[in-house]
Scaffold this motif. Structure first.
Motif, PDB file in Angstrom:
ATOM      1  N   VAL A 104       0.715  -1.123  -0.017  1.00 29.93           N
ATOM      2  CA  VAL A 104       0.016   0.058  -0.089  1.00 29.93           C
ATOM      3  C   VAL A 104       1.102   1.203   0.025  1.00 29.93           C
ATOM      4  CG1 VAL A 104      -1.828  -1.181   1.177  1.00 29.93           C
ATOM      5  CG2 VAL A 104      -0.251  -0.103   2.515  1.00 29.93           C
ATOM      6  N   GLY A 105       0.241   2.407  -0.526  1.00 29.26           N
ATOM      7  CA  GLY A 105       1.191   3.541  -0.537  1.00 29.26           C
ATOM      8  C   GLY A 105       0.474   4.762  -0.778  1.00 29.26           C
ATOM      9  N   GLY A 106       0.844   5.825  -0.227  1.00 28.90           N
ATOM     10  CA  GLY A 106       0.288   7.131  -0.485  1.00 28.90           C
ATOM     11  C   GLY A 106       1.198   8.105  -1.042  1.00 28.90           C
ATOM     12  N   TYR A 107       0.713   9.108  -1.801  1.00 26.64           N
ATOM     13  CA  TYR A 107       1.579   9.803  -2.598  1.00 26.64           C
ATOM     14  C   TYR A 107       0.910  11.465  -2.982  1.00 26.64           C
ATOM     15  CZ  TYR A 107      -1.405   8.201  -6.417  1.00 26.64           C
ATOM     16  OH  TYR A 107      -2.395   7.984  -7.348  1.00 26.64           O
ATOM     17  N   GLY A 108       1.609  12.256  -3.387  1.00 26.54           N
ATOM     18  CA  GLY A 108       1.240  13.639  -3.475  1.00 26.54           C
ATOM     19  C   GLY A 108       2.094  13.938  -5.052  1.00 26.54           C
ATOM     20  N   GLY A 109       1.444  14.911  -5.854  1.00 33.79           N
ATOM     21  CA  GLY A 109       2.254  15.426  -6.870  1.00 33.79           C
ATOM     22  C   GLY A 109       1.634  16.498  -7.650  1.00 33.79           C
ATOM     23  N   ALA A 151       9.477   4.072 -10.452  1.00 35.11           N
ATOM     24  CA  ALA A 151      10.630   3.340  -9.974  1.00 35.11           C
ATOM     25  C   ALA A 151      10.488   3.346  -8.462  1.00 35.11           C
ATOM     26  CB  ALA A 151      11.957   3.689 -10.308  1.00 35.11           C
ATOM     27  N   ARG A 152      10.719   2.286  -7.582  1.00 36.29           N
ATOM     28  CA  ARG A 152      10.774   2.495  -6.180  1.00 36.29           C
ATOM     29  C   ARG A 152      12.077   2.339  -5.746  1.00 36.29           C
ATOM     30  NH1 ARG A 152       7.710  -2.841  -3.943  1.00 36.29           N
ATOM     31  NH2 ARG A 152       9.223  -4.404  -4.827  1.00 36.29           N
ATOM     32  N   TYR A 153      12.394   2.852  -4.680  1.00 37.12           N
ATOM     33  CA  TYR A 153      13.659   2.733  -3.838  1.00 37.12           C
ATOM     34  C   TYR A 153      13.344   1.930  -2.520  1.00 37.12           C
ATOM     35  CZ  TYR A 153      18.445   3.450  -2.269  1.00 37.12           C
ATOM     36  OH  TYR A 153      19.664   3.307  -1.591  1.00 37.12           O
ATOM     37  N   ILE A 176      10.307   4.272  -0.956  1.00 39.23           N
ATOM     38  CA  ILE A 176       9.836   5.514  -1.298  1.00 39.23           C
ATOM     39  C   ILE A 176       9.538   5.197  -3.030  1.00 39.23           C
ATOM     40  CG2 ILE A 176      10.622   6.832   0.503  1.00 39.23           C
ATOM     41  CD1 ILE A 176      13.018   7.518  -1.441  1.00 39.23           C
ATOM     42  N   PHE A 177       8.886   6.024  -3.856  1.00 37.04           N
ATOM     43  CA  PHE A 177       8.854   5.897  -5.108  1.00 37.04           C
ATOM     44  C   PHE A 177       8.263   7.280  -5.840  1.00 37.04           C
ATOM     45  CE2 PHE A 177       4.419   5.582  -3.580  1.00 37.04           C
ATOM     46  CZ  PHE A 177       3.771   6.023  -4.522  1.00 37.04           C
ATOM     47  N   GLY A 233       5.804   9.242  -3.547  1.00 37.74           N
ATOM     48  CA  GLY A 233       5.241   8.924  -2.508  1.00 37.74           C
ATOM     49  C   GLY A 233       6.111   8.030  -1.416  1.00 37.74           C
ATOM     50  N   VAL A 234       5.504   7.064  -0.630  1.00 39.49           N
ATOM     51  CA  VAL A 234       5.780   6.061   0.342  1.00 39.49           C
ATOM     52  C   VAL A 234       5.034   5.046   0.123  1.00 39.49           C
ATOM     53  CG1 VAL A 234       4.705   7.064   2.364  1.00 39.49           C
ATOM     54  CG2 VAL A 234       7.164   5.732   2.572  1.00 39.49           C
ATOM     55  N   MET A 235       5.820   3.818   0.197  1.00 38.29           N
ATOM     56  CA  MET A 235       4.847   2.547   0.292  1.00 38.29           C
ATOM     57  C   MET A 235       5.302   1.493   1.391  1.00 38.29           C
ATOM     58  SD  MET A 235       5.927   0.429  -3.061  1.00 38.29           S
ATOM     59  CE  MET A 235       4.966   1.679  -4.278  1.00 38.29           C
ATOM     60  N   TRP A 236       4.312   0.736   1.901  1.00 39.85           N
ATOM     61  CA  TRP A 236       4.699  -0.061   2.742  1.00 39.85           C
ATOM     62  C   TRP A 236       4.298  -1.537   2.363  1.00 39.85           C
ATOM     63  CZ3 TRP A 236       1.649  -3.433   5.945  1.00 39.85           C
ATOM     64  CH2 TRP A 236       2.343  -3.830   7.111  1.00 39.85           C
ATOM     65  N   HIS A 237       5.178  -2.394   2.596  1.00 41.22           N
ATOM     66  CA  HIS A 237       5.051  -3.858   1.939  1.00 41.22           C
ATOM     67  C   HIS A 237       4.650  -4.996   3.182  1.00 41.22           C
ATOM     68  CE1 HIS A 237       7.061  -2.729  -1.644  1.00 41.22           C
ATOM     69  NE2 HIS A 237       8.004  -1.910  -0.849  1.00 41.22           N
TER      70      HIS A 237
END
Length: 194
Positions: A1-6, A149-151, A159-160, A187-191
């Motif tokens: 799951v992840g949340g983001y802004g842009g 891409a995610r890191y 983060i992505f 954004g940021v995601m959690w696995h």
């Protein structure tokens, strides 16, 4: 799951038609020049699942919202009877919420920490506009392309950054036309399980 802004940069609302009892002396399905939309902040959330047997393939649902309001501008148009008109329109408040389902392909073997991905999907675009103190919502189908891409920071957090391109035929107020937008998001995601 992840949340983001842009930031969303919509193109001009193209191939637009207008039906209005006041503008242009009253018109119905009149073809008008492309409408300029405002750049908007966007925010959203997404959730996805990658298959254990094929860790490069996944499904994702994505929900985000933005406000690409129609700018106050002069429109020029023509009716089916051949009458040409020009008129000024006021700024129109427009909220666009997109719910998309995407197929995602990623490259987990390229690096353990840096993983590029891309995908495409189908979405529903909920366009809500206000005119004369009344709001209305229209739902239109469309498509979405995604590249990013995610890191990976830890076994659970990453983060992505990603780019989204959307295209749909929208209806709002008395206007109908083609909408496309470019969205740049971080954004940021959690696995749950990596």
């Amino acid at each position: 799951v992840g949340g983001y802004g842009g930031l969303a940069n919509p193109g001009a609302f193209s191939n637009a038609t207008l039906s209005d009892p006041i503008i242009g002396g009253g018109v119905s399905k009149a073809r008008i020049n492309d409408l300029e939309l405002k750049t908007s902040l966007a925010w959203g959330a997404k959730a996805g699942y990658f298959f254990e047997g094929r860790p490069w393939l996944g499904l994702e649902t994505d929900l985000y919202t933005l406000n690409p309001d129609v700018k106050a501008q002069t429109i020029v148009g023509g009716t089916t009877s051949g009458r040409v008109f020009a008129d000024n329109i006021q700024s129109t408040s427009l909220r666009l919420t997109t719910w998309a389902m995407n197929i995602i392909i990623r490259s987990p073997s390229m690096s353990e920490v840096f993983q590029p991905y891309g995908g495409m999907g189908y979405g529903l675009f909920f366009a809500t506009s206000e005119k004369g103190g009344q709001s209305s919502t229209q739902i239109s189908p469309g498509f979405q392309l995604v590249a990013g891409a995610r890191y990976v920071l830890t076994s659970r957090w990453a983060i992505f950054g990603e780019f989204k391109f959307n295209r749909a035929t929208l209806r709002f107020s008395e206007i109908r036309g083609n909408y496309d937008s470019q969205l740049f998001a971080f954004g940021v995601m959690w696995h749950f399980d990596k």
